[in-house]
Motif scaffolding. Structure first.
Motif, mmCIF file in Angstrom:
data_model
loop_
_atom_site.group_PDB
_atom_site.id
_atom_site.type_symbol
_atom_site.label_atom_id
_atom_site.label_comp_id
_atom_site.label_asym_id
_atom_site.label_seq_id
_atom_site.Cartn_x
_atom_site.Cartn_y
_atom_site.Cartn_z
ATOM 1 N N ASN A 66 -98.793 65.365 32.433
ATOM 2 C CA ASN A 66 -97.871 65.968 31.483
ATOM 3 C C ASN A 66 -97.044 64.910 30.756
ATOM 4 O OD1 ASN A 66 -98.129 67.282 34.222
ATOM 5 N ND2 ASN A 66 -97.717 69.060 32.962
ATOM 6 N N ILE A 68 -93.712 63.898 28.883
ATOM 7 C CA ILE A 68 -92.316 64.314 28.726
ATOM 8 C C ILE A 68 -91.535 63.166 28.075
ATOM 9 C CG2 ILE A 68 -90.216 65.112 29.846
ATOM 10 C CD1 ILE A 68 -91.819 66.267 32.050
ATOM 11 N N LEU A 73 -86.415 65.766 27.627
ATOM 12 C CA LEU A 73 -86.109 66.003 29.044
ATOM 13 C C LEU A 73 -85.213 67.218 29.259
ATOM 14 C CD1 LEU A 73 -85.631 62.466 30.630
ATOM 15 C CD2 LEU A 73 -87.373 64.143 31.183
ATOM 16 N N LEU A 126 -87.568 63.297 38.200
ATOM 17 C CA LEU A 126 -88.718 63.069 37.322
ATOM 18 C C LEU A 126 -88.309 62.626 35.932
ATOM 19 C CD1 LEU A 126 -89.323 66.074 35.558
ATOM 20 C CD2 LEU A 126 -89.499 66.646 37.948
ATOM 21 N N THR A 127 -89.242 61.909 35.286
ATOM 22 C CA THR A 127 -89.028 61.381 33.947
ATOM 23 C C THR A 127 -90.372 61.135 33.283
ATOM 24 O OG1 THR A 127 -87.755 59.733 32.676
ATOM 25 C CG2 THR A 127 -89.000 58.913 34.585
ATOM 26 N N GLY A 128 -90.338 60.842 32.004
ATOM 27 C CA GLY A 128 -91.546 60.435 31.302
ATOM 28 C C GLY A 128 -91.778 58.946 31.515
ATOM 29 N N MET A 133 -95.869 62.083 33.315
ATOM 30 C CA MET A 133 -94.670 62.515 34.024
ATOM 31 C C MET A 133 -94.631 61.847 35.398
ATOM 32 S SD MET A 133 -93.321 66.393 34.834
ATOM 33 C CE MET A 133 -94.686 66.821 35.903
#
Length: 165
Positions: A66, A68, A73, A126-128, A133
């Motif tokens: 995914n 992001i 966010l 979580l983060t890009g 992801m």
């Protein structure tokens, strides 16, 4: 009962083939795939997990397909919140916010919930990252959480992205 007798991890762990690293809680070991498959029977199981001897307290980490972006966010956090409130039995939010860590924004979700055989304390972070992801899930039984809370939070704080101090 000892589920996986491998050596405890002493050095920072790399997330897959990335340069993202974190320090596992003291005494945590790599959890074998067969235990991961039992604990997460869905197709969304994490690829990597470290845990205590019984795997009742774990840190799952993965890079999911995914995308992001940093500027999305907030929208992703709202979507995850709605989804979790629909599918997670007995969810109680402790925290649900955007935070800064290692030079970028992250979604920080801390919650308790009911599982089939016990209550759970979960911290998702979580983060890009590189168009994907990056997900960390610090998971413990509610009963064990006080014993591991300090080391789980220290592990979370140890997460380092490349080019960050």
């Amino acid at each position: 009962m000892l589920l996986f007798p491998s050596l405890a991890l002493a050095e920072p762990i790399k997330v897959g083939d990335t340069k993202v690293t974190f320090d596992p809680p003291p005494g945590f070991k790599l959890v074998p795939k067969e235990i991961i498959d039992l604990k997460w029977p869905s197709k969304r199981a994490p690829q990597f997990v470290v845990g205590n001897e019984s795997a009742s307290t774990t840190v799952a980490y993965d890079l999911k397909p995914n995308r992001i972006p940093q500027d999305k966010l907030g929208e992703a956090r709202k979507s995850f919140t709605r989804l979790f409130e629909r599918i997670v039995p007995g969810i109680q939010w402790k925290k649900n916010e955007l935070v800064e860590h290692s030079g970028q924004k992250w979604i920080f979700m801390e919650m308790t919930s009911r599982a089939v055989d016990t209550d759970i304390h979960n911290i998702m972070f979580l983060t890009g990252y590189q168009g994907k992801m990056l997900v960390f899930n610090f998971n413990s039984t509610k009963e064990e959480f006080p014993k591991f809370e300090k080391s789980l939070r220290a592990s979370l704080k140890s997460i380092k992205l490349p080019n960050s101090k």
